[in-house]
Design an enzyme around this catalytic site. Structure first.
Site, mmCIF file in Angstrom:
data_model
loop_
_atom_site.group_PDB
_atom_site.id
_atom_site.type_symbol
_atom_site.label_atom_id
_atom_site.label_comp_id
_atom_site.label_asym_id
_atom_site.label_seq_id
_atom_site.Cartn_x
_atom_site.Cartn_y
_atom_site.Cartn_z
ATOM 1 N N HIS A 158 0.834 -1.219 0.000
ATOM 2 C CA HIS A 158 0.000 0.000 0.000
ATOM 3 C C HIS A 158 0.863 1.261 0.000
ATOM 4 O O HIS A 158 0.450 2.305 0.488
ATOM 5 C CB HIS A 158 -0.947 0.056 1.201
ATOM 6 N N GLU A 175 9.559 9.000 -16.674
ATOM 7 C CA GLU A 175 8.188 9.494 -16.892
ATOM 8 C C GLU A 175 7.719 9.195 -18.316
ATOM 9 O O GLU A 175 6.567 8.827 -18.547
ATOM 10 C CB GLU A 175 8.119 10.997 -16.614
ATOM 11 N N SER A 190 15.114 21.970 -15.585
ATOM 12 C CA SER A 190 13.928 22.793 -15.801
ATOM 13 C C SER A 190 14.380 24.113 -16.411
ATOM 14 O O SER A 190 15.468 24.599 -16.120
ATOM 15 C CB SER A 190 13.238 23.035 -14.462
#
Ligand code: ARG
Length: 462
Positions: free
Chosen positions: A156, A290, A277
């Site tokens: 979990h 990603e 970035s």
């Protein structure tokens, strides 16, 4: 417009219709398979006396020249042809004259394209297998190096019990091993030759289907001509297997993204495999992970697309089936680049042992071991569970770990506790004690690693 079938038509095809119908823009990548298939076909035709040896040699020479010229870039596959089959045939006729017109004897584009796709997918299955093997090699190396790198195991996404990095990575080792088995399994089922099925009902020429099948390295010819031209099961199976590969890569990517977050800091991605970035100078983003996670959707999409295309098709060939190509080609390219990049990213990734171990320590991952200690001293498990739970609560109130409780604290819940409790719940003991086959304890893991090394030596790439 260069078509193979103008005879019965009195009017030119509308340009838009032609463009809509043409497949050259994407089936051009089948040129090698198309030529290879034609060469086998011609050899068989000559062997059966349907072509003379002279005709055979002339055609073979012409086909080889076309192959070479396409490969070295001197012959371009342009959109002036309807599909790759027309391109090869038209160029053959251009080069060797009328003999070239005999190439298509006893063949249809339906069995031709069925053959081209099988040859192509067969190569790609092997390529995927190779890429999976390369990834497994890297995973095994990481496992060997991290038998005592402790980390929390999760359920979990909550810290559950301590494991090791070797053990965690070992789970992916198993997944990608199964992916390789799937490749082998599909290959086993699909490696039959459809050539000779004709348009749908075979042909009246005395073809030797077994011979072409042998020449092309198949196990044998397919058994029903209608099925031969309309079967795309193997493409679907391959897409399903690729989807599973992507699902595995995506889960792994998700973990790497979490591990790479500031909060976890379990891993440090290599500069070569991360991006910055444009506005925030401090950022080092896990874009590759990603993107791999993101691209999983388009591979699933390819599978859904082809399943849906095939579901309503009556036997035998229907033009709908031309839609198999773009989706599977895209999926193949996507999975190949994802596997290669992912392997490079994992291979260069640094693991932060301290952060992993500290995280395992402060999450009560040894609470089960406190209970096990009591059980070993005769306390029933259900009682032991609740005693351990109360001790956890004590720790939460004081913001400390179980290891930080005094012996008095322990004994206030049960007088069974002795000084050896600390040893019994230390991270090292917690992991080392787990020795069932497949568990993270060193002795158990060493057996698994031994099997892993043997697997890498024995389980040759397809
Ligand atoms: N481009 C077609 C395909 O990909 C080749 C087979 C064409 N056959 C035909 N009868 N039009 O499926």
């Amino acid at each position: 417009m260069a078509q193979l079938w103008g005879g019965r038509f009195t009017k030119e095809t509308d340009q838009m219709v032609y463009d809509f119908n043409a497949s050259i823009k994407f089936d051009r990548r089948l040129y090698r398979q198309d030529i290879e298939g034609s060469m086998a076909h011609v050899k068989m035709l000559a062997r059966q006396g349907i072509l003379t040896e002279k005709e055979r040699d002339l055609i073979l020479r012409g086909l080889l020249d076309i192959l070479q010229d396409v490969e070295d870039g001197s012959l371009e596959i342009t959109a002036e042809y309807e599909d790759i089959h027309s391109f090869v045939e038209a160029n053959l006729i251009k080069r060797i004259g009328d003999t070239g017109k005999k190439l298509h004897t006893g063949r249809s584009r339906n069995d031709q394209v069925a053959l081209d796709m099988r040859l192509y997918i067969r190569d790609e299955i092997r390529h995927t297998d190779r890429l999976l093997y390369d990834l497994l090699k890297v995973l095994l190396r990481i496992m060997e190096e991290n038998l005592d790198t402790f980390m929390p195991g999760f359920t979990h996404l909550q810290k559950a019990q301590p494991v090791t990095l070797a053990h965690h990575i070992g789970a992916y080792f198993e997944m990608f091993k199964r992916d390789r088995l799937r490749m082998a399994d599909i290959l086993e089922r699909m490696n039959y030759c459809p050539l000779g099925a004709g348009a749908l009902a075979g042909t009246t020429y005395p073809l030797d289907r077994g011979y072409t099948s042998d020449l092309l390295g198949f196990y044998g010819p397919t058994q029903n001509s209608m099925d031969s031209v309309s079967d795309r099961d193997y493409v679907i199976e391959y897409l399903a297997a690729l989807s599973t590969v992507m699902m595995h890569l995506s889960r792994f990517s998700e973990e790497i993204i979490i591990w790479n977050s500031n909060e976890y800091h379990f891993v440090e991605l290599d500069d070569a495999y991360s991006t910055g970035s444009s506005i925030m100078p401090q950022k080092k983003n896990p874009d590759i992970a990603e993107l791999v996670r993101g691209k999983t959707g388009r591979v699933y999409g390819a599978l859904m697309s082809l399943l849906t295309t095939m579901k309503g098709l009556p036997l035998a060939y229907n033009k709908d089936m031309q839609e198999d190509k773009e989706v599977v080609f895209d999926a193949i390219d996507t999975v190949a680049s994802c596997l290669a990049l992912f392997t490079g990213m994992v291979d260069t990734m640094k693991f932060n042992r301290e952060a992993m171990e500290a995280s395992a320590k402060n999450g009560f991952t040894n609470a089960t071991d406190v209970a096990d200690y009591l059980v070993n001293h005769g306390v029933p498990f259900r009682d032991a569970h609740s005693i351990s739970g109360r001790l956890v609560l004590k720790c939460i109130e004081r913001d400390i770990a179980l290891d930080d409780l005094t012996l008095e604290d322990f004994r206030s819940e049960s007088t069974v506790f002795e000084e050896d409790i600390y040893e019994a719940i230390s991270m090292k003991t917690c992991v080392e004690k787990r020795l069932t086959l497949g568990a993270p304890g060193r002795a158990a893991m060493e057996k698994v690693l031994e099997a892993g090394r043997k697997y890498m030596e024995d389980a040759e790439v397809l």
